[in-house]
Design an enzyme around this catalytic site. Structure first.
Site, PDB file in Angstrom:
ATOM      1  CE1 TYR A  74     -49.988  28.464  23.427  1.00 58.48           C
ATOM      2  CE2 TYR A  74     -47.682  28.455  23.990  1.00 58.48           C
ATOM      3  CZ  TYR A  74     -48.670  29.019  24.120  1.00 58.48           C
ATOM      4  OH  TYR A  74     -49.363  29.894  25.375  1.00 58.48           O
ATOM      5  CB  SER A  75     -45.988  21.032  19.646  1.00 54.52           C
ATOM      6  OG  SER A  75     -45.846  19.787  18.662  1.00 54.52           O
ATOM      7  CG  ASN A  76     -49.951  22.858  14.817  1.00 52.75           C
ATOM      8  OD1 ASN A  76     -50.518  23.264  15.819  1.00 52.75           O
ATOM      9  ND2 ASN A  76     -49.762  23.676  13.697  1.00 52.75           N
ATOM     10  CG  LEU A  78     -46.323  17.715  21.615  1.00 55.07           C
ATOM     11  CD1 LEU A  78     -45.971  18.373  22.897  1.00 55.07           C
ATOM     12  CD2 LEU A  78     -45.698  16.281  21.880  1.00 55.07           C
TER      13      LEU A  78
END
Length: 303
Positions: A74-76, A78
């Protein structure tokens, strides 16, 4: 590099400072402004735009056309790196924590990353913990070829250079320095920029978004007396939430018309509200909160 710099300057939107007259469930005795970094770019928004800008210029200066970076599902970061790669013509590779995710349906964040052309490479959690080790990074470069490596969350010295520009912008926009500047803290790159550029008269408050009792800010700068890290508003840990937090966000959005999310900015604003209720801020203090974007991670429970 001049062409990329021009494109970055042209595509960056405005980040106004907005006075919020009555944003909370109950009135509090502070003057609250919101620094609207969520408006900087539709996909590469908030602190991610600031963290990536000088890194993109450095990658081009070194003749590297591939960005390789790290993050969870859920990385912002990435998400933002994938978007930046598509916009500015970089190939992107994402090293994703959790090899079990490789054969599962993609969540919206990873779907977006792949739609932007990012190549996802899933590794075990044990491998992922080696993400900062030179031998591990060397093995990745040997596998994928020459690339510009961005750390998890995008926090490095060039990222801090970008986030340090927030304070001069605030001074120009307000005409004075506020009493407090607040931001959420994940890897610490944004708050480090604020710390480096804030004057002693302005207190910098960081609101830790994860449950990390031993958390330390990046780099070895001696922390100034005007910095405080608030650790009581993680709501159980990174990306975790509670009904109370979600209801607070709904109230804030209803009263202000500004969308926020529950991972970072929502937790910070809840913390500011609670501290104000407890009398932490002097009456009438000017408090600026930085909206760090990341709206693609907004919970569907808020709709």
């Amino acid at each position: 590099m001049a062409e990329l710099a021009r494109q970055l300057a042209e595509l960056a939107g405005n980040s106004p400072v907005q006075l919020l007259a009555d944003p909370f469930p109950e009135p509090v005795a502070i003057r609250l402004f919101l620094k609207r970094d969520d408006l900087l770019h539709p996909q590469v928004s908030g602190n991610k735009w600031r963290k990536l800008t000088y890194n993109l210029l450095a990658a081009q200066q070194r003749g590297l056309k591939t960005l390789l970076t790290f993050g969870g599902a859920y990385s912002n970061h990435l998400y933002a790196t994938a978007a930046a790669g598509q916009v500015f013509g970089f190939t992107t590779i994402g090293i994703v924590r959790g090899e079990e995710l490789a054969n599962r349906p993609r969540n919206p964040t990873l779907q977006f990353c792949e739609a932007c052309g990012m190549q996802l490479h899933f590794v075990s959690r044990v491998e992922y913990r080696r993400k900062d080790e030179p031998p591990f990074i060397k093995a990745l470069i040997n596998r994928f070829g020459p690339c510009y490596v961005l750390p998890e969350g995008g926090t490095n010295e060039l990222a801090v250079r970008g986030t340090a520009e927030i304070i001069p912008e605030l001074r120009a926009q307000l005409g004075y320095m506020p009493d407090y500047v607040c931001c959420p803290v994940g890897t610490g790159g944004t708050v480090m920029g604020l710390i480096r550029s804030a004057t002693p008269a302005t207190t910098v408050l960081g609101f830790l978004a994860l449950n990390a009792p031993t958390f330390q800010l990046p780099f070895v700068d001696p922390l100034p007396e005007n910095f405080r890290l608030q650790t009581g508003y993680s709501f159980g840990g990174y990306a975790k939430t509670t009904p109370a937090l979600l209801e607070f966000i709904r109230t804030f959005e209803r009263k202000t018309g500004i969308r926020i999310e529950q991972v970072y900015t929502g937790k910070m604003l809840y913390g500011i509200y609670e501290l104000a209720r407890q009398g932490y801020f002097p009456a009438g203090a000017t408090v600026v909160a930085v909206h760090t974007g990341g709206l693609q991670g907004r919970s569907s429970e808020l709709d």
